[in-house]
Design a protein around this motif. Structure first.
Motif, short mmCIF file in Angstrom:
data_model
loop_
_atom_site.label_atom_id
_atom_site.label_comp_id
_atom_site.label_asym_id
_atom_site.label_seq_id
_atom_site.Cartn_x
_atom_site.Cartn_y
_atom_site.Cartn_z
N VAL A 21 6.36 2.07 6.06
CA VAL A 21 6.48 1.72 7.47
C VAL A 21 5.98 0.30 7.68
O VAL A 21 4.85 -0.02 7.30
CB VAL A 21 5.66 2.70 8.35
N VAL A 32 4.68 8.18 13.05
CA VAL A 32 4.26 8.65 11.73
C VAL A 32 3.67 10.06 11.78
O VAL A 32 3.97 10.91 10.93
CB VAL A 32 3.24 7.67 11.11
N VAL A 40 2.31 8.00 3.55
CA VAL A 40 2.85 6.86 4.29
C VAL A 40 2.24 5.58 3.73
O VAL A 40 1.02 5.48 3.57
CB VAL A 40 2.54 6.95 5.80
N ARG A 74 -2.56 8.25 3.28
CA ARG A 74 -2.34 6.97 3.96
C ARG A 74 -2.68 5.82 3.01
O ARG A 74 -3.79 5.73 2.50
CB ARG A 74 -3.18 6.90 5.24
#
Length: 301
Positions: A21, A32, A40, A74
């Protein structure tokens, strides 16, 4: 140097779908939390223009401050440390404490060590892992030593856009001329217990070609795929997740070895097939992964 990792039957982190992203895109950041990807990558590098780097860092700082982790891994992809932006990116990493930091265009052990030293100097222990992008000819040639660079290193991510540019390999279906290099990366990473993530598929509207590339990547041994669009999440989760037939077969193997009299056997006959105890370890790992996915699905549904 990183010690050899012993792989056991415990469920590893799910990395079937790893969505990238652009951190400059606030609208994408806000979406998200509602997506069913396993991880991600918040990108500060290729998808962010130089004049937008500071804005992207500010966006990400606010996102981490306002958004609690939902179980999705993350990762922050920084700019190279020898660029004008790497140091500021690492300051943000230390401040926001993501699960991992992704280093682009890794070619030498020193690329990993520079980031590892910053994390250590900041007082971070093992909470922030390191991921490395292998996307240049030098990166591939040095993959065996890169895989041993530091105990924080958990994952190698393939970047084919840069590799095609530097090698001159033309885009085409099947990735025939790239497969040998992909397998080099896989072998280097697997030898030292790392997860390996397949490269992005650029045409997010061509779902048929994406399905084919996911199937190829899974057959080659990748853990998952780096993605550029939410529409790619479901195919990646399906292809890199446990196949229902494989789950049933794994259940049969576990049940067979659980029977009385098999405690000291390394090989048994299961429906006319010779099954070794190493297959039991694989079956237990597969079932643990399937259970992990099912539990997460119930939690998010």
């Amino acid at each position: 140097m990183k010690a050899l990792t012993v792989i056991n039957s415990a469920p590893a982190s799910l990395r079937r779908s790893v969505l990238s992203v652009p951190s400059v895109n606030i609208r994408a950041l806000r979406k998200v939390q509602a997506l069913d990807c396993d991880a991600v990558i918040f990108d500060l590098e290729d998808s962010v223009a130089p004049q937008k780097k500071a804005e992207a860092r500010d966006n990400l700082r606010l996102f981490f401050k306002e958004t609690a982790s939902s179980g999705v891994e993350r990762i922050i992809r920084i700019n190279p440390m020898d660029s004008d932006f790497g140091s500021a990116d690492m300051e943000l990493v230390i401040e926001t404490q993501p699960d991992a930091v992704l280093i682009p265009k890794v070619e030498h052990v020193s690329d990993i060590q520079a980031v590892a030293d910053i994390l250590s100097d900041a007082g971070s222990t093992q909470e922030i892992a390191i991921w490395a992008m292998i996307e240049t000819p030098k990166g591939i040639l040095n993959a065996p030593t890169i895989a041993l660079a530091d105990e924080r290193l958990q994952c190698l991510v393939v970047g084919l856009n840069d590799l095609r540019k530097e090698s001159g390999v033309l885009p085409g279906s099947g990735r025939a001329y790239l497969v040998p290099w992909l397998m080099q990366i896989l072998l280097a990473g697997r030898a030292h217990g790392l997860d390996i993530i397949d490269s992005v598929f650029n045409d997010f509207q061509d779902m048929e070609a994406l399905e084919a590339e996911c199937a190829q990547g899974r057959a080659m041994g990748f853990c998952g795929k780096m993605l550029i669009h939410p529409s790619q999440i479901e195919p990646a989760n399906r292809h890199f997740g446990p196949d229902p037939l494989a789950v049933r077969e794994a259940e049969s193997i576990v049940a067979a070895f659980a029977k009385a009299g098999t405690e000291h056997l390394n090989v048994i006959n299961l429906n006319g097939k010779m099954v070794e105890r190493l297959h039991l370890v694989e079956a237990e790992r597969l079932l643990a992964t399937a259970k992990h996915i099912a539990a997460r699905t119930r939690k998010t549904s």
